[in-house]
Design a protein around this motif. Sequence first.
Motif, mmCIF file in Angstrom:
data_model
loop_
_atom_site.group_PDB
_atom_site.id
_atom_site.type_symbol
_atom_site.label_atom_id
_atom_site.label_comp_id
_atom_site.label_asym_id
_atom_site.label_seq_id
_atom_site.Cartn_x
_atom_site.Cartn_y
_atom_site.Cartn_z
ATOM 1 N N GLY A 234 39.461 6.280 69.213
ATOM 2 C CA GLY A 234 40.302 7.154 69.892
ATOM 3 C C GLY A 234 39.834 8.487 70.171
ATOM 4 N N LEU A 235 38.218 8.640 70.771
ATOM 5 C CA LEU A 235 37.673 9.703 71.203
ATOM 6 C C LEU A 235 37.539 9.998 72.764
ATOM 7 N N ARG A 236 37.593 10.985 72.988
ATOM 8 C CA ARG A 236 37.531 11.211 74.726
ATOM 9 C C ARG A 236 36.086 10.693 75.025
ATOM 10 N N THR A 237 36.078 9.950 76.226
ATOM 11 C CA THR A 237 34.894 9.426 76.513
ATOM 12 C C THR A 237 34.215 9.808 78.172
ATOM 13 N N ARG A 238 35.262 10.779 78.651
ATOM 14 C CA ARG A 238 34.695 11.322 79.970
ATOM 15 C C ARG A 238 33.409 12.293 79.721
ATOM 16 N N GLY A 239 33.420 12.997 78.495
ATOM 17 C CA GLY A 239 32.189 13.792 78.354
ATOM 18 C C GLY A 239 30.968 12.985 77.893
ATOM 19 N N ALA B 281 30.341 12.914 70.977
ATOM 20 C CA ALA B 281 31.870 12.803 70.268
ATOM 21 C C ALA B 281 31.698 11.948 68.902
ATOM 22 N N LEU B 282 30.651 10.815 68.770
ATOM 23 C CA LEU B 282 30.615 9.982 67.768
ATOM 24 C C LEU B 282 29.980 10.987 66.656
ATOM 25 N N LYS B 283 28.912 11.492 67.087
ATOM 26 C CA LYS B 283 28.388 12.529 65.992
ATOM 27 C C LYS B 283 29.397 13.539 65.399
ATOM 28 N N GLN B 284 30.017 14.271 66.170
ATOM 29 C CA GLN B 284 31.142 15.143 65.785
ATOM 30 C C GLN B 284 32.109 14.402 64.886
ATOM 31 N N PHE B 285 32.405 13.307 65.410
ATOM 32 C CA PHE B 285 33.511 12.621 64.426
ATOM 33 C C PHE B 285 33.028 12.182 63.047
ATOM 34 N N ALA B 286 31.734 11.626 63.098
ATOM 35 C CA ALA B 286 31.033 11.526 61.808
ATOM 36 C C ALA B 286 31.109 12.885 60.844
ATOM 37 N N LEU B 287 30.794 13.965 61.498
ATOM 38 C CA LEU B 287 30.404 15.240 60.861
ATOM 39 C C LEU B 287 31.777 15.905 60.481
ATOM 40 N N LEU C 197 30.741 3.262 74.886
ATOM 41 C CA LEU C 197 31.841 3.966 75.003
ATOM 42 C C LEU C 197 32.926 3.322 74.514
ATOM 43 N N ALA C 198 32.725 1.774 74.096
ATOM 44 C CA ALA C 198 33.928 1.047 73.440
ATOM 45 C C ALA C 198 34.166 1.532 72.229
#
Length: 356
Positions: free
Chosen positions: A18-23, A28-34, A11-12
Amino acid sequence: MGSLGTDPRVLALARQLGLRTRGDPVAALKQFALDKVRSFIEGSGFGVESLETLRHLVADRLSVSIEFLRTDADVARVAEEFGDYYRSLDALLDDEFLKKKTEGLLLRHPNPHPGEHRYLAIVDARDEQTPRAYFTAWHELAHLLVDPPQQSFKFRATPSRDEIRKDPVESVVDAIAGILAFYGPIFDPVLQQTIEAHGGLNFRAIESARSQVAPDASLLSAAFAATSRWPEPVGLLVVQLEYKKAERRQLRSSQREMFARSLAELPQPRLRAVNVILHGEDNPLKIRKNMRVPPGSVLTRLFEEGADGDTAEASEDQGWWETSATGHLPRLPLRVSAIRRGSYVYGLVFLRDENR
């Protein structure tokens, strides 16, 4: 270890980027990298048709030099060529790669000159490390894709398999590396062609796809990527001679003679599933790690009679498998595809429709 998505370190990391962490922060991290990789491809100005080309592109955009150690002599060569990355680099590399079994190192250049890369990834590709080298390089690139801008380090060693499984952030990074090492837009079309050419998903199809777009990757990593994309339940097995946990403890004991009156009474290794990876929702397969392989299985036949590279397929039943605690597993018609690789046999286990 609990859910990666609720781990405070994961989460940190998502929040630092700057990614949303409620979902789902892992998604989100995978999508950020892609998204980063897609932007690299779109801005490249040339076609990216192989995974090797993709790795070179991502490394260049992240300002990383990747050096593979293919012989012991490469350790001294890299130390001399990149000595400005780390004081006493020769001693560091000697300690990590010649004395220990470190898979890889990532070093930050303390003061890069114009045109020099900011990072140096050194990957061990010697002997038994060769099959892991391709993935190790992607693991380090995946780290840099999701590392916060303020992240600072002199050098970082690639963690072992056990360390990755225990560390939530490393597990997420490893998952990202797995996606990128067999990047879908490049790997999937070739895999589909080879599946059609070889009559379904089997090791001949996987090996053909691997050799075309990722020749440096191991067959096992390619099989993991292929099965993770398969639309139906499937299991990926690695089998070899192995002891039960209690037997390993017994053999390690300095007083093992207390447990056996003669060498003949010491436990013997049996052919077991040393790794079992199940893909697909509601996968009904009950085969688990450390279970003994049935004597009648094609996996056993290939291990006992096959040569390196031999393949075979057979119709089997899950009920052939059993545990000492509960007996035979529930009956379930299976199709098993197998290949011999050195001292291992890899297996693909599919549900079989008896009406077909």
